[in-house]
Design a protein around this motif. Structure first.
Motif, short mmCIF file in Angstrom:
data_model
loop_
_atom_site.label_atom_id
_atom_site.label_comp_id
_atom_site.label_asym_id
_atom_site.label_seq_id
_atom_site.Cartn_x
_atom_site.Cartn_y
_atom_site.Cartn_z
N GLY A 32 -4.17 4.10 7.58
CA GLY A 32 -4.89 2.86 6.82
C GLY A 32 -3.85 2.55 5.61
O GLY A 32 -3.83 1.21 5.40
N MET A 33 -3.46 3.48 4.86
CA MET A 33 -2.62 3.48 3.87
C MET A 33 -1.44 2.61 4.29
O MET A 33 -0.64 1.88 3.50
N THR A 34 -0.76 3.19 5.35
CA THR A 34 0.45 2.53 5.90
C THR A 34 0.36 1.19 6.43
O THR A 34 1.10 0.45 5.95
N ASN A 35 -0.72 0.85 6.83
CA ASN A 35 -1.07 -0.59 7.18
C ASN A 35 -1.19 -1.43 5.96
O ASN A 35 -0.93 -2.68 6.01
N VAL A 36 -1.63 -0.92 4.73
CA VAL A 36 -1.64 -1.47 3.50
C VAL A 36 -0.29 -2.01 3.17
O VAL A 36 0.02 -3.09 2.85
N VAL A 37 0.68 -1.17 3.16
CA VAL A 37 2.30 -1.32 2.86
C VAL A 37 2.66 -2.48 3.83
O VAL A 37 3.18 -3.39 3.64
N ALA A 38 2.09 -2.35 5.01
CA ALA A 38 2.65 -3.30 6.26
C ALA A 38 2.25 -4.62 5.97
O ALA A 38 2.87 -5.69 6.13
N ASN A 39 1.05 -4.72 5.57
CA ASN A 39 0.25 -6.13 5.20
C ASN A 39 1.01 -6.64 3.78
O ASN A 39 1.34 -7.82 3.89
N ALA A 40 1.23 -5.92 2.93
CA ALA A 40 2.09 -6.47 1.66
C ALA A 40 3.39 -6.96 1.99
O ALA A 40 3.88 -7.85 1.49
N ASP A 41 4.26 -6.03 2.75
CA ASP A 41 5.28 -6.69 3.24
C ASP A 41 5.32 -7.63 4.13
O ASP A 41 6.12 -8.77 3.74
N SER A 42 4.34 -7.87 4.76
CA SER A 42 4.34 -8.86 5.68
C SER A 42 4.03 -10.30 4.87
O SER A 42 4.60 -11.27 5.08
N CYS A 43 3.27 -10.04 4.06
CA CYS A 43 3.06 -11.13 2.94
C CYS A 43 4.26 -11.68 2.35
O CYS A 43 4.46 -12.80 2.22
N ALA A 81 4.10 -3.44 -6.50
CA ALA A 81 3.10 -2.28 -6.81
C ALA A 81 2.25 -1.80 -5.96
O ALA A 81 2.12 -0.47 -5.89
N LEU A 82 1.64 -2.70 -5.26
CA LEU A 82 0.59 -2.39 -4.13
C LEU A 82 1.47 -1.54 -2.97
O LEU A 82 0.95 -0.48 -2.49
N HIS A 83 2.55 -2.20 -2.50
CA HIS A 83 3.42 -1.18 -1.63
C HIS A 83 3.67 0.07 -2.10
O HIS A 83 3.56 1.10 -1.39
N ASP A 84 4.06 0.09 -3.14
CA ASP A 84 4.11 1.46 -3.85
C ASP A 84 3.21 2.50 -3.89
O ASP A 84 3.33 3.79 -3.37
N VAL A 85 2.12 1.99 -4.31
CA VAL A 85 0.78 3.03 -4.53
C VAL A 85 0.24 3.20 -3.02
O VAL A 85 0.06 4.41 -2.85
N ALA A 86 0.45 2.45 -2.39
CA ALA A 86 -0.09 2.60 -1.07
C ALA A 86 0.80 3.51 -0.42
O ALA A 86 0.21 4.51 0.41
N TYR A 87 1.94 3.60 -0.46
CA TYR A 87 2.93 4.38 0.23
C TYR A 87 2.58 6.10 -0.43
O TYR A 87 2.54 7.27 0.26
N VAL A 88 2.48 5.99 -1.72
CA VAL A 88 1.94 7.13 -2.31
C VAL A 88 0.77 7.70 -1.61
O VAL A 88 0.62 8.99 -1.35
N ALA A 89 -0.27 7.06 -1.67
CA ALA A 89 -1.64 7.53 -0.91
C ALA A 89 -1.27 8.09 0.43
O ALA A 89 -1.96 8.74 0.58
N ALA A 90 -0.50 7.13 1.13
CA ALA A 90 -0.20 7.72 2.73
C ALA A 90 0.46 8.91 2.69
O ALA A 90 0.22 9.91 3.37
N ALA A 91 1.33 9.18 1.45
CA ALA A 91 1.93 10.55 1.62
C ALA A 91 0.97 11.69 1.26
O ALA A 91 1.26 12.60 1.75
#
Length: 146
Positions: free
Chosen positions: A102-113, A129-139
């Motif tokens: 789910g969090m990796t998908n947030v990263v992908a959606n932010a990047d796609s945008c 900022a969204l990309h980075d914090v979502a990556y942290v949550a995924a980790a």
């Protein structure tokens, strides 16, 4: 606050300093275990997504024909309707693989945008900022899987 648990957890993420500062800014971290830290980070993802989405909506209001911004709206709909709820539900069920996805998908959606704009969007800082914090949550979810 268990600074050792926060440091130990955050050192296993791609952005340890961001992780530490985000968690230390939330009073719930004081009594949280690693799962609790992950939930706190998802809340931070939600907040960052709201900030970025606000910028998307303001751009659409100013420029209704802006196709990249309109496409971003779909990305953020996915973030709010699919990705974040998936991660929240998964954490509740101790299904950390699904939370990570789910969090990796947030990263992908932010990047796609962002990729829709040549040279970056007017809200690229919020997207990053969204990309980075979502990556942290995924980790953090990945830490819980191991």
């Amino acid at each position: 606050m268990d600074a050792n648990l926060i440091a130990q957890t955050c050192n296993q993420t791609p952005y340890p300093d961001l992780c530490v500062s985000t968690l230390q800014s939330d009073p719930r971290s004081a009594k949280a275990d690693v799962k609790g830290l992950g939930i706190i980070m998802i809340d931070a993802v939600r907040a960052k997504a709201r900030e970025a989405n606000l910028q998307v909506e303001e751009l659409i209001d100013r420029e209704p024909g802006n196709t990249p911004a309109r496409n971003c709206r779909f990305n953020y709909d996915d973030i709010f309707q699919l990705d974040i709820p998936q991660a929240v539900e998964a954490f509740g069920k101790d299904d950390y693989k699904s939370a990570e996805i789910g969090m990796t998908n947030v990263v992908a959606n932010a990047d796609s945008c962002e990729r829709g704009f040549s040279g970056g969007s007017p809200f690229k800082d919020e997207s990053q900022a969204l990309h980075d914090v979502a990556y942290v949550a995924a980790a953090i979810a990945k830490v819980l899987r191991s």
